[in-house]
Enzyme design. Structure first.
Site, PDB file in Angstrom:
ATOM      1  N   LYS A  60       0.861  -1.192   0.003  1.00 18.36           N
ATOM      2  CA  LYS A  60       0.011   0.026   0.159  1.00 18.36           C
ATOM      3  C   LYS A  60       0.610   1.356  -0.035  1.00 18.36           C
ATOM      4  O   LYS A  60       0.460   2.216  -0.696  1.00 18.36           O
ATOM      5  CB  LYS A  60      -0.966   0.151   1.033  1.00 18.36           C
ATOM      6  CG  LYS A  60      -2.104  -0.897   1.112  1.00 18.36           C
ATOM      7  CD  LYS A  60      -2.838  -0.943   2.571  1.00 18.36           C
ATOM      8  CE  LYS A  60      -3.926  -1.844   2.393  1.00 18.36           C
ATOM      9  NZ  LYS A  60      -4.750  -2.005   3.647  1.00 18.36           N
ATOM     10  N   GLN A 104      -5.088  -1.223   9.495  1.00 20.11           N
ATOM     11  CA  GLN A 104      -5.157  -2.639   9.123  1.00 20.11           C
ATOM     12  C   GLN A 104      -5.804  -3.506  10.110  1.00 20.11           C
ATOM     13  O   GLN A 104      -5.329  -3.685  11.338  1.00 20.11           O
ATOM     14  CB  GLN A 104      -3.778  -3.183   8.932  1.00 20.11           C
ATOM     15  CG  GLN A 104      -3.457  -4.406   8.113  1.00 20.11           C
ATOM     16  CD  GLN A 104      -3.989  -4.384   6.759  1.00 20.11           C
ATOM     17  OE1 GLN A 104      -3.900  -3.402   6.182  1.00 20.11           O
ATOM     18  NE2 GLN A 104      -4.956  -5.411   6.222  1.00 20.11           N
ATOM     19  N   ASP A 127     -11.483   3.389   4.062  1.00 19.01           N
ATOM     20  CA  ASP A 127     -11.869   1.958   3.889  1.00 19.01           C
ATOM     21  C   ASP A 127     -13.398   1.974   3.896  1.00 19.01           C
ATOM     22  O   ASP A 127     -13.751   0.982   3.686  1.00 19.01           O
ATOM     23  CB  ASP A 127     -11.074   1.270   5.010  1.00 19.01           C
ATOM     24  CG  ASP A 127     -10.243   0.314   4.676  1.00 19.01           C
ATOM     25  OD1 ASP A 127      -9.935  -0.126   3.636  1.00 19.01           O
ATOM     26  OD2 ASP A 127      -9.359  -0.180   5.853  1.00 19.01           O
TER      27      ASP A 127
END
Ligand code: NAD
Length: 304
Positions: A60, A104, A127
């Site tokens: 990422k 995460q 997200d």
């Protein structure tokens, strides 16, 4: 849609699609920098030592920088108290250089995932996991949509054009994939069925579908004779088969039996190389969108 039963399905190339999307993001990020006088920024927080998560976070970061944005990585030890993580999220919420925040998952057992997600500023929640963003998606307001289902929708629209009136079956009802996928398809005027572990006669339900999205986590569960001839099949699943002599680490397969389904479907995503590569590309897209919104700059969000 191509409906020839005997021909091989078109292979939807997620890797190539993701590369094109990253190209568009890079251009938009460059324009943002020129207008805002700073780069867009994505902060990624990882708690613990899970090797797969570390690889994912590194990828990422690398792709964020390649697209001309800043990547801020925060790697915290497994033993970090939840209060420290919440304090970091709060600091990122108010940092003007940070447009998007990603924590995460999964988090270590001593942390409450929902509490941590709820602490993220919804306008930086790239997200799309915050309940405010789930709510915005449900009622059709602009917000942030989870990256995997949004990537699936982009590939479906690229393949089929208008989805209006099509029968769509989503297998799986998770908050990350199944539910937002169903909401996106409904917003495109599909007739949507959400199937799950308690669904009766799943093969028969799937046979009705013009669009099948499989997000279950069971290797090669969806068989060729479940697929309506000519249907478009999106395979979200990532499953590792037991090791063999030929593949000592075990082959990665999806939730769909590709060999069988590709003989019946009109188009299908492979695993690997289908949905997977799209997820990070959409994350970068969401970040550059967040940057524009945070600075009050106009952007044709549907064009990226
Ligand atoms: P999850 O475990 O949270 O949800 C799985 C869903 O499948 C559940 O809603 C359950 O009801 C349903 N299900 C389970 N068994 C079933 C059965 N026999 N028949 C019908 N439905 C059944 O998983 P998730 O997070 O939604 O992920 C699903 C899969 O997608 C996993 O393989 C995951 O690794 C993969 N995934 C891939 C990406 C990507 O970037 N490609 C992103 C997220 C998830």
């Amino acid at each position: 849609m191509s409906g020839d039963v005997m021909s091989e399905a078109a292979r939807i190339d997620g890797k190539a699609f993701a590369e094109k999307l990253r190209g568009r993001v890079a251009e938009v990020a460059k324009g943002f920098e020129a207008k805002a006088g700073r780069k867009a920024g994505l902060a990624v927080v990882l708690v613990g030592d899970d090797p797969a998560s570390h690889i994912y976070v590194r990828n990422k970061g690398k792709q964020t920088v390649e697209c001309g944005m800043n990547s801020f990585e925060h790697l915290l030890p497994e033993s970090t108290p939840e209060a420290d993580l919440l304090a970091l999220v709060e600091q990122l919420n108010t940092d003007p250089a940070v447009d998007g925040i990603l924590v995460q998952l999964p988090l270590p057992d001593h942390m409450d995932e929902q509490k941590v997600i709820a602490a993220i500023n919804p306008d930086k929640d790239v997200d799309g996991f915050h309940v405010i963003n789930s709510g915005r998606l449900a009622v059709g307001l602009p917000g942030f949509v989870p990256c995997t289902p949004l990537g699936c929708l982009m590939m479906l629209k690229d393949q089929l054009g208008s989805l209006s009136g099509l029968d769509a079956v989503v297998i799986g009802r998770s908050n990350i994939v199944g539910k937002p996928m169903a909401a996106l398809l409904l917003a495109e005027s599909c007739t949507v069925t959400i199937a799950h572990s308690r669904t009766k006669d799943l093969p028969e339900v799937v046979r009705r579908a013009d669009i099948v999205v499989a997000a279950v986590g069971r290797a090669q569960m969806v068989k060729g004779d479940w697929i309506k001839p000519g249907a478009t099949v999106i395979d979200v699943g990532i499953n590792r088969l037991p090791p063999t002599e030929e593949k000592p680490k075990g082959r990665i397969v999806g939730d769909v039996d590709y060999a069988e389904a590709s003989k019946v479907a009109g188009a299908i995503t492979p695993v690997p190389g289908g949905v997977g590569p799209m997820t990070i590309a959409v994350l970068l897209r969401n970040t550059v969108v967040a940057a524009h919104r945070n600075e009050g700059l106009s952007l044709d969000e549907n064009a990226i």
